[in-house]
Design an enzyme around this catalytic site. Structure first.
Site, PDB file in Angstrom:
ATOM      1  N   SER A   1       0.828  -1.207   0.000  1.00 49.26           N
ATOM      2  CA  SER A   1       0.000   0.000   0.000  1.00 49.26           C
ATOM      3  C   SER A   1       0.858   1.251   0.000  1.00 49.26           C
ATOM      4  CB  SER A   1      -0.916   0.024   1.229  1.00 49.26           C
ATOM      5  OG  SER A   1      -1.704   1.203   1.211  1.00 49.26           O
TER       6      SER A   1
ATOM      7  N   GLU B   1     -10.110   2.187   3.691  1.00 48.53           N
ATOM      8  CA  GLU B   1      -9.778   3.319   2.819  1.00 48.53           C
ATOM      9  C   GLU B   1     -11.031   3.843   2.112  1.00 48.53           C
ATOM     10  OE1 GLU B   1      -7.610   3.399  -1.436  1.00 48.53           O
ATOM     11  OE2 GLU B   1      -6.352   2.621   0.179  1.00 48.53           O
TER      12      GLU B   1
ATOM     13  N   HIS C   1      -7.778  -3.309   4.635  1.00 53.15           N
ATOM     14  CA  HIS C   1      -7.151  -1.976   4.606  1.00 53.15           C
ATOM     15  C   HIS C   1      -7.814  -1.134   3.522  1.00 53.15           C
ATOM     16  CE1 HIS C   1      -4.396   0.679   2.372  1.00 53.15           C
ATOM     17  NE2 HIS C   1      -3.781   0.937   3.515  1.00 53.15           N
ATOM     18  N   ASN C   2      -8.021  -1.722   2.346  1.00 50.44           N
ATOM     19  CA  ASN C   2      -8.648  -0.988   1.247  1.00 50.44           C
ATOM     20  C   ASN C   2     -10.108  -0.675   1.545  1.00 50.44           C
ATOM     21  OD1 ASN C   2      -6.175  -1.446   0.058  1.00 50.44           O
ATOM     22  ND2 ASN C   2      -7.008  -2.096  -1.894  1.00 50.44           N
TER      23      ASN C   2
ATOM     24  N   LYS D   1      -4.665  -6.658   3.552  1.00 45.51           N
ATOM     25  CA  LYS D   1      -4.609  -5.562   2.574  1.00 45.51           C
ATOM     26  C   LYS D   1      -5.998  -5.256   2.030  1.00 45.51           C
ATOM     27  CE  LYS D   1      -2.804  -2.608  -0.404  1.00 45.51           C
ATOM     28  NZ  LYS D   1      -3.779  -2.412  -1.451  1.00 45.51           N
TER      29      LYS D   1
END
Length: 471
Positions: free
Chosen positions: A118, A180, A176-177, A173
């Site tokens: 990232s 986001e 995490h996105n 991940k």
């Protein structure tokens, strides 16, 4: 991303070979390496010479589009690999694909890692947040490189850690996105309220977000938002942000996050609302027509006669944004924990917050508070009940409610802030109307229910009783 990560590795003193099916991209990378300090980077135009140039045991990092292209790349490279060599997928891959590939590679005597990367192109070049999961042996083979290539945060070290077994790196991940997505939606809503209700100009918005970036909201996304408001249109008058079409794109990780939340029965309404907002933004033509249909409703003019205290509105929106953000991160962390329990990954939530403090898109000073919350209580059920976060939400909830009510009364949608507030209000209540829903389920489907005053499962012949009462 791949080119910049390769240059980053070379800049840290590690000789690196690069290969791409498009030879011009290889040549371009080699040329950049020369211009950026004669970095030890070497280009190859065919897979065999590329693989043979790498010191054994070989480590190859792929950054290609998820899905079939990854399988094809592995097929191309594995012909020339030997036992003990390692392949690392640095793309946004579905975690189950990584687990499938790890098993297939193990049968060939090869090691495999799925590594979330990232930070975008800038992060890849100057220090990303790295989330490697899969073979621990593979991680140890490349740990010295990753520790130097990752973003460096003075008080907490390199933004990389071994995440865990299987597809855990890709899963982390992915979430995490999803977080986001939530962050970006909440910021967009803050902008909408300030612009549409507060009538702030782009210059004022730039000042506001720049000021916010000095306090509790200090983060990469707030920083770049302030920058965006200051950029003039190079193809006409005014500011560029006002010329950008209001249709948000996506690549799938947000959708995967919401699907996983549903599969695991984890509430993630803020993240889900951000995904819905992107879907609705894509209906531009329909929205243009709907705006004509509902123009007579005067929704946008509900508060036209009321004076707005800009200073108070700005402060209220700041507090609403921060409180909503806490809920969004709480949902993401709960999703990671649920998957960790299901898969036996034993993920450390505080450590994940630590490696997100630098390099990645959601990097923020706020993450240090999350890290400390899980250090205080590794078994924390929800960030909302951490003593420090609980105080912060209690302090901000009045402003939060004012902003959501103001938006509703102004006909402005704030799905992220509203979903966060509903999540908080639902979670904090000892009693919910779920008793009625469960009674309905038992009425029409004999699904049974539990009682508050005694243990066990019960079923009532609601229909018969109700029919008798009507006689």
């Amino acid at each position: 991303m791949g080119q910049n990560l390769a240059l980053n590795i070379a800049e840290k003193g590690f000789p690196i070979s690069v290969y791409n099916r498009t030879t011009s991209k290889v040549d371009e990378t080699v040329e950049r390496a020369k211009k950026e300090g004669n970095l030890p980077l070497y280009g190859f135009h065919d897979p065999e010479s590329f693989v043979n140039s790498i010191q054994k045991p070989r480590v190859i990092i792929m950054l290609v589009k998820a899905g079939a292209p990854v399988d094809q790349t592995i097929k191309t490279l594995s012909v020339y690999l030997e036992k003990g060599d390692c392949i690392i997928d640095g793309g946004n891959e579905w975690y189950e694909n990584t687990e499938r590939r790890e098993k297939a590679m193990a049968e060939l005597g090869l090691l495999y890692l799925g590594m979330g990367v990232s930070g975008g192109e800038e992060g890849a070049r100057n220090g990303p947040s790295l989330m490697p999961g899969g073979s621990f042996e593979a991680y140890k083979n490349i740990e010295d490189i990753l520790l130097k290539v990752a973003a460096q945060v003075p008080d907490s070290g390199p933004c990389v850690t071994y995440i865990g077994n299987g597809g855990s790196g890709n899963f982390v991940k992915m979430v995490h996105n999803g977080i986001e997505y939530g962050d970006m939606q909440l910021i967009a809503e803050a902008y909408d309220v300030l612009k549409s209700v507060g009538k702030l100009s782009n210059n004022e918005l730039q000042q506001v977000f720049s000021e916010w970036n000095k306090g509790e909201l200090l983060s990469f996304l707030i920083e770049i938002t302030a920058d965006i408001f200051g950029i003039k249109d190079d193809k006409g008058d005014g500011f560029l942000v006002d010329k950008v079409l209001d249709k948000t794109g996506m690549k799938g990780t947000g959708k995967w996050t919401v699907q996983q939340a549903a599969d695991l029965s984890v509430a993630a309404p803020t993240i889900a609302s951000s995904l819905d907002a992107r879907f609705l933004s894509g209906l531009k033509e329909e929205r243009v027509e709907a705006a004509k249909v509902f123009k007579e409703g005067g929704f946008s003019d509900v508060l036209s006669g009321q004076a707005i205290d800009k200073k108070r509105l700005i402060d209220d929106v700041r507090q609403a944004l921060y409180a909503s953000k806490i809920c969004s991160y709480a949902q993401g962390m709960n999703l990671i924990r649920a998957k960790s329990i299901e898969k036996g990954w034993d993920l450390k939530l505080g450590e994940l917050a630590r490696i997100w403090k630098g390099g990645c898109i959601i990097r923020a000073v706020f993450l240090d508070r999350i890290k400390k919350a899980y250090e205080r209580n590794p078994e924390l059920s929800n960030l909302l009940v951490d003593p420090e976060f609980a105080k912060e939400i209690i302090h901000r909830q009045s402003a939060w409610r004012r902003v959501v009510c103001l938006a509703i009364n102004s006909g402005i949608s704030t799905p992220g802030m509203s979903a966060s507030l509903a999540y908080f209000d639902t979670y904090r209540r000892e009693g919910l109307p779920a008793n009625l829903v469960q009674a309905q389920r038992d009425y029409f489907g004999a699904h049974t229910y539990e009682r508050t005053d005694t243990s066990g499962s019960f079923h009532t012949e609601w229909f018969k009783i109700a029919k008798h009462l009507k006689i």
